[in-house]
Design a protein around this motif. Structure first.
Motif, PDB file in Angstrom:
ATOM      1  N   LEU A 164      -9.653  13.564  -5.978  1.00 55.18           N
ATOM      2  CA  LEU A 164      -8.276  13.327  -5.550  1.00 55.18           C
ATOM      3  C   LEU A 164      -8.152  11.899  -5.032  1.00 55.18           C
ATOM      4  CD1 LEU A 164      -7.449  16.675  -3.725  1.00 55.18           C
ATOM      5  CD2 LEU A 164      -6.867  16.012  -6.051  1.00 55.18           C
ATOM      6  N   ILE A 165      -7.066  11.222  -5.409  1.00 56.20           N
ATOM      7  CA  ILE A 165      -6.875   9.817  -5.068  1.00 56.20           C
ATOM      8  C   ILE A 165      -5.722   9.694  -4.068  1.00 56.20           C
ATOM      9  CG2 ILE A 165      -6.376   7.523  -5.974  1.00 56.20           C
ATOM     10  CD1 ILE A 165      -9.029   8.771  -6.945  1.00 56.20           C
ATOM     11  N   PRO A 166      -5.955   9.066  -2.902  1.00 55.83           N
ATOM     12  CA  PRO A 166      -4.867   8.871  -1.932  1.00 55.83           C
ATOM     13  C   PRO A 166      -3.753   8.017  -2.537  1.00 55.83           C
ATOM     14  CG  PRO A 166      -7.003   8.455  -0.921  1.00 55.83           C
ATOM     15  CD  PRO A 166      -7.242   8.572  -2.401  1.00 55.83           C
ATOM     16  N   ILE A 167      -2.515   8.427  -2.313  1.00 53.29           N
ATOM     17  CA  ILE A 167      -1.388   7.748  -2.936  1.00 53.29           C
ATOM     18  C   ILE A 167      -1.169   6.355  -2.365  1.00 53.29           C
ATOM     19  CG2 ILE A 167       1.123   7.835  -3.242  1.00 53.29           C
ATOM     20  CD1 ILE A 167       0.905  10.855  -3.361  1.00 53.29           C
ATOM     21  N   THR A 168      -1.276   6.192  -1.046  1.00 48.30           N
ATOM     22  CA  THR A 168      -0.902   4.928  -0.410  1.00 48.30           C
ATOM     23  C   THR A 168      -1.703   3.758  -0.948  1.00 48.30           C
ATOM     24  OG1 THR A 168      -0.222   6.068   1.613  1.00 48.30           O
ATOM     25  CG2 THR A 168      -0.670   3.713   1.778  1.00 48.30           C
ATOM     26  N   ASN A 169      -3.025   3.866  -0.952  1.00 48.77           N
ATOM     27  CA  ASN A 169      -3.853   2.755  -1.411  1.00 48.77           C
ATOM     28  C   ASN A 169      -3.633   2.468  -2.889  1.00 48.77           C
ATOM     29  OD1 ASN A 169      -5.027   2.431   1.127  1.00 48.77           O
ATOM     30  ND2 ASN A 169      -6.685   3.854   0.681  1.00 48.77           N
ATOM     31  N   PHE A 170      -3.490   3.522  -3.682  1.00 50.28           N
ATOM     32  CA  PHE A 170      -3.238   3.311  -5.115  1.00 50.28           C
ATOM     33  C   PHE A 170      -1.893   2.611  -5.321  1.00 50.28           C
ATOM     34  CE2 PHE A 170      -1.299   4.484  -9.115  1.00 50.28           C
ATOM     35  CZ  PHE A 170      -2.301   4.175 -10.019  1.00 50.28           C
ATOM     36  N   HIS A 171      -0.873   3.057  -4.609  1.00 48.30           N
ATOM     37  CA  HIS A 171       0.462   2.473  -4.750  1.00 48.30           C
ATOM     38  C   HIS A 171       0.444   0.992  -4.382  1.00 48.30           C
ATOM     39  CE1 HIS A 171       4.615   1.576  -3.205  1.00 48.30           C
ATOM     40  NE2 HIS A 171       4.906   2.100  -4.382  1.00 48.30           N
ATOM     41  N   ASN A 172      -0.282   0.637  -3.336  1.00 45.15           N
ATOM     42  CA  ASN A 172      -0.372  -0.765  -2.942  1.00 45.15           C
ATOM     43  C   ASN A 172      -0.965  -1.615  -4.061  1.00 45.15           C
ATOM     44  OD1 ASN A 172       0.717  -0.202  -0.444  1.00 45.15           O
ATOM     45  ND2 ASN A 172      -1.254  -0.090   0.600  1.00 45.15           N
ATOM     46  N   GLU A 173      -2.000  -1.103  -4.715  1.00 35.40           N
ATOM     47  CA  GLU A 173      -2.613  -1.854  -5.815  1.00 35.40           C
ATOM     48  C   GLU A 173      -1.663  -1.949  -7.009  1.00 35.40           C
ATOM     49  OE1 GLU A 173      -5.256  -3.618  -5.675  1.00 35.40           O
ATOM     50  OE2 GLU A 173      -5.702  -2.937  -3.646  1.00 35.40           O
ATOM     51  N   LEU A 174      -0.893  -0.893  -7.249  1.00 32.56           N
ATOM     52  CA  LEU A 174       0.069  -0.933  -8.345  1.00 32.56           C
ATOM     53  C   LEU A 174       1.147  -1.980  -8.082  1.00 32.56           C
ATOM     54  CD1 LEU A 174       1.094   0.227 -11.021  1.00 32.56           C
ATOM     55  CD2 LEU A 174       2.338   1.965  -9.715  1.00 32.56           C
ATOM     56  N   MET A 175       1.601  -2.063  -6.840  1.00 30.55           N
ATOM     57  CA  MET A 175       2.608  -3.068  -6.496  1.00 30.55           C
ATOM     58  C   MET A 175       2.049  -4.483  -6.712  1.00 30.55           C
ATOM     59  SD  MET A 175       5.440  -1.549  -5.691  1.00 30.55           S
ATOM     60  CE  MET A 175       4.952  -0.486  -7.087  1.00 30.55           C
ATOM     61  N   ARG A 176       0.781  -4.682  -6.414  1.00 30.61           N
ATOM     62  CA  ARG A 176       0.160  -5.994  -6.642  1.00 30.61           C
ATOM     63  C   ARG A 176       0.101  -6.306  -8.133  1.00 30.61           C
ATOM     64  NH1 ARG A 176      -3.437  -4.110  -2.454  1.00 30.61           N
ATOM     65  NH2 ARG A 176      -3.061  -5.254  -0.518  1.00 30.61           N
ATOM     66  N   ARG A 177      -0.239  -5.304  -8.937  1.00 34.59           N
ATOM     67  CA  ARG A 177      -0.301  -5.526 -10.388  1.00 34.59           C
ATOM     68  C   ARG A 177       1.068  -5.926 -10.935  1.00 34.59           C
ATOM     69  NH1 ARG A 177      -4.525  -4.676  -8.784  1.00 34.59           N
ATOM     70  NH2 ARG A 177      -4.606  -6.900  -8.999  1.00 34.59           N
ATOM     71  N   LYS A 178       2.111  -5.366 -10.339  1.00 27.53           N
ATOM     72  CA  LYS A 178       3.470  -5.657 -10.792  1.00 27.53           C
ATOM     73  C   LYS A 178       4.031  -6.927 -10.164  1.00 27.53           C
ATOM     74  CE  LYS A 178       4.966  -0.891 -11.753  1.00 27.53           C
ATOM     75  NZ  LYS A 178       5.657  -1.124 -13.030  1.00 27.53           N
TER      76      LYS A 178
END
Length: 245
Positions: A164-178
């Motif tokens: 299971l992957i925590p949403i907050t940390n993943f979302h932060n990395e996605l925002m950086r990619r974008k």
């Protein structure tokens, strides 16, 4: 009941329900838990247990280890969530939590069980049967997004484990990619689900690889490189009529 103590039969049954024996990664935890005792309570209330070796002091000060197995048992009068965390320092933190509070009964009438540990790519969500968006990270890893539950996990075919992957940390990395630096977006990770359809597979994959680099969960394999074409056969293909590139 004092500590240390063995797991009660119902506790062992529920833990084994999220550790399928046919997956090598979970089988190792299943066998490991069978050799341990309950050496104390965790820090999160009733049902939070620390498994270890007799004489060990329960570690309640280190950060909680990542979840490697999670599931639910639905009974006629209650629901029970089961969580197993990664082993750290020869101790395993597990949670068997009753929806009503208190300890799990030794006997109850069960309606159904489900666990993410049995999920395979191409399957719907084990929890609610809804479709999953899948992104292939490499030949062995599949990233899964369940909008209905707002959960993310990654399946590793080598071990069979579903992390299971925590949403907050993943979302932060996605925002950086974008390239989005909006602090308000960073504080609202649930926006991921509202905008999931706007994210390409490549963006989601890159965000996971970046997240995994910071919070190592799985081994990401680099893309396989094509075998260099050398030797007489390659030379002939290049120079015979119609074969030159």
């Amino acid at each position: 009941m004092g500590y240390p103590r063995p797991l009660r039969p119902k506790e062992r049954d529920l833990l084994e329900s999220v550790l399928p024996n046919d997956r090598p990664g979970y089988r190792r935890y299943r066998e490991r838990i069978a050799s341990l005792l309950v050496i104390g309570d965790g820090r999160r209330g009733s049902g939070d247990l620390i498994l270890g070796i007799s004489g060990d002091v329960p570690d309640r000060s280190s950060p909680l280890a990542p979840v490697i197995a999670y599931g639910m048992v639905e009974a006629t009068t209650d629901t029970f969530s089961i969580t197993v965390r990664e082993e750290t320092g020869n101790q395993i933190n597990v949670e068997i939590v009753s929806g009503r509070g208190g300890e799990v009964d030794d006997h109850f009438e069960e309606k159904r069980r489900w666990t993410y540990s049995t999920w395979l790519p191409g399957s719907p969500s084990p929890a609610c049967g809804t479709p999953i968006r899948e992104v292939h990270v490499d030949e062995a890893l599949t990233l899964a997004f369940s909008p209905a539950e707002r959960r993310i996990w990654v399946h590793d075919v080598a071990t069979g484990i579903v992390h299971l992957i925590p949403i907050t940390n993943f979302h932060n990395e996605l925002m950086r990619r974008k390239g989005k630096r909006d602090p308000e977006s960073a504080r609202r990770p649930q926006m991921l689900w509202d905008q999931l359809h706007e994210s390409s597979d490549a963006e989601l994959r890159d965000a996971f690889v970046a997240y995994n680099g910071l919070k190592h969960r799985v081994e990401v394999r680099p893309p396989s490189q094509p075998t260099p074409q050398t030797g007489l056969g390659h030379w002939l293909r290049r120079w015979v009529p119609g074969g030159r590139r």
